[in-house]
Design an enzyme around this catalytic site. Structure first.
Site, PDB file in Angstrom:
ATOM      1  CG  ASP A 126      -0.295  -0.397   2.506  1.00  0.00           C
ATOM      2  OD1 ASP A 126       0.946  -0.381   2.573  1.00  0.00           O
ATOM      3  OD2 ASP A 126      -1.010  -0.725   3.461  1.00  0.00           O
TER       4      ASP A 126
ATOM      5  CG  ASP B  23      -9.358  -0.962  11.403  1.00  0.00           C
ATOM      6  OD1 ASP B  23      -8.393  -1.656  11.031  1.00  0.00           O
ATOM      7  OD2 ASP B  23      -9.707   0.083  10.814  1.00  0.00           O
TER       8      ASP B  23
ATOM      9  CG  HIS C 215      -6.227  -1.873   8.406  1.00  0.00           C
ATOM     10  ND1 HIS C 215      -6.401  -0.776   9.206  1.00  0.00           N
ATOM     11  CD2 HIS C 215      -4.882  -1.980   8.241  1.00  0.00           C
ATOM     12  CE1 HIS C 215      -5.233  -0.249   9.508  1.00  0.00           C
ATOM     13  NE2 HIS C 215      -4.281  -0.960   8.942  1.00  0.00           N
TER      14      HIS C 215
ATOM     15  CD  GLU D 231      -8.888   1.507   7.434  1.00  0.00           C
ATOM     16  OE1 GLU D 231      -8.983   0.543   8.214  1.00  0.00           O
ATOM     17  OE2 GLU D 231      -8.260   2.545   7.714  1.00  0.00           O
TER      18      GLU D 231
HETATM   19  C1  GLP Z   1      -0.780   0.191   8.681  1.00  0.00           C
HETATM   20  C2  GLP Z   1      -0.389  -0.476   7.359  1.00  0.00           C
HETATM   21  C3  GLP Z   1      -0.612  -1.947   7.397  1.00  0.00           C
HETATM   22  C4  GLP Z   1      -0.099  -2.443   8.739  1.00  0.00           C
HETATM   23  C5  GLP Z   1      -1.006  -1.974   9.836  1.00  0.00           C
HETATM   24  C6  GLP Z   1      -0.480  -2.294  11.221  1.00  0.00           C
HETATM   25  O1  GLP Z   1      -1.712   1.179   8.568  1.00  0.00           O
HETATM   26  N1  GLP Z   1      -1.002   0.049   6.181  1.00  0.00           N
HETATM   27  O2  GLP Z   1       0.056  -2.578   6.307  1.00  0.00           O
HETATM   28  O3  GLP Z   1      -0.098  -3.846   8.749  1.00  0.00           O
HETATM   29  O4  GLP Z   1      -1.345  -0.637   9.673  1.00  0.00           O
HETATM   30  O5  GLP Z   1       0.596  -1.478  11.548  1.00  0.00           O
HETATM   31  P1  GLP Z   1       1.610  -1.834  12.695  1.00  0.00           P
HETATM   32  O6  GLP Z   1       2.352  -3.033  12.257  1.00  0.00           O
HETATM   33  O7  GLP Z   1       2.502  -0.627  12.808  1.00  0.00           O
HETATM   34  O8  GLP Z   1       0.815  -2.072  13.921  1.00  0.00           O
END
Ligand code: GLP
Length: 260
Positions: A66, A135, A137, A142
């Protein structure tokens, strides 16, 4: 779906083992690269194995999950720059070997379609690293995302912008509202999915992912339909799992030949 519950450094080593085994078997493997904090230990471990053990990425390629829309090219939180800093620049990936969705494209639908084509032209993703949002995702899909979605623009939820504000000096308003993300259908096309999650804040999302009903309300639950998913979590992230003891026992008694 295999659930492995272990301390974070062990989880990073296991994910790195899977990447290393893939690269030894197939040096031109296609890796799916995730941002966020969850995969950072894996990138550290892979960089160490590259420096110390000669693990080579010279023929590998990478596709990012992403990207934020509209962050200037040089912005340190542009995911393309994050992946370069945290991973690509620390190993011997070729400069053009990593691609990501173009968050600065003038024609967004065309850029998303081109990205889908590029993944297919590369032969598809062999191993996709994933984190999970609080959440539920994955990528930036989302709640409410189509379970069959492909790379497209999405609007971030307020919760995700709050969660990610820590990367923007704690200022939620500076977190972009829009992103481009591989869709759930895109992610599901990868051959092996390796998801990492640590901390109590992820416990509910992990419970839903592993044990909840498949639902767009918890987008990661679509992974229950994938034939090869490895969920790597620490005790805190596992704290809401109903069958935690079963997963621990199954992993402890796993045949040595099986691998991840
Ligand atoms: C972000 C990214 C995701 C990631 C998630 C969790 O927004 N777009 O690819 O897996 O949120 O992030 P983290 O690993 O910092 O908790």
């Amino acid at each position: 779906m295999e659930v492995v519950i272990a301390p974070a450094p062990e989880l990073a080593r296991l994910a790195a083992d899977a990447v290393e085994a893939l690269l030894r078997r197939r040096p031109d493997a296609v890796l799916g690269l995730a941002t966020g904090s969850s995969p950072l230990g894996v990138y550290d471990e892979l960089a160490r194995r590259h420096a110390d053990g000669g693990l080579s990425f010279a023929r590998a390629r990478g596709f990012m999950l992403d990207e934020y829309v509209g962050l200037p090219r040089e912005h340190p939180q542009r995911y393309r720059n994050v992946i370069d800093a945290e991973f690509a620049s620390r190993v011997d990936l070729m400069p053009d070997a990593v691609q990501g969705p173009d968050g600065l494209a003038a024609d967004v639908p065309a850029a998303c379609a081109a990205y889908e084509r590029a993944i297919v032209d590369a032969g598809g993703v062999d191993l996709q690293l994933l984190g999970i949002g609080t959440d539920g995702h994955i990528g930036f899909n989302e709640p409410g995302s189509s379970l069959a979605s492909r790379t497209r623009i999405k609007t971030l939820t307020e919760q995700t912008r709050i969660d990610n504000a820590r990367f923007f000096d704690g200022e939620v308003e500076r977190v972009p509202q829009h992103c481009l993300t591989q869709g759930l259908g895109t992610i599901m096309a990868a051959r092996h999915l390796v998801l990492l999650a640590t901390g109590r804040g992820k416990a509910e999302a992990v419970h839903q992912l592993v044990e909840g009903p498949v639902s767009a309300m918890w987008p990661a639950t679509v992974l229950q339909h994938h034939p090869h998913v490895t969920v790597l979590i620490d005790n805190a992230a596992a704290s809401r799992l109903q069958l935690a003891d079963y997963y621990r026992g199954a992993y402890a008694s796993k045949p040595a030949w099986q691998g991840l």
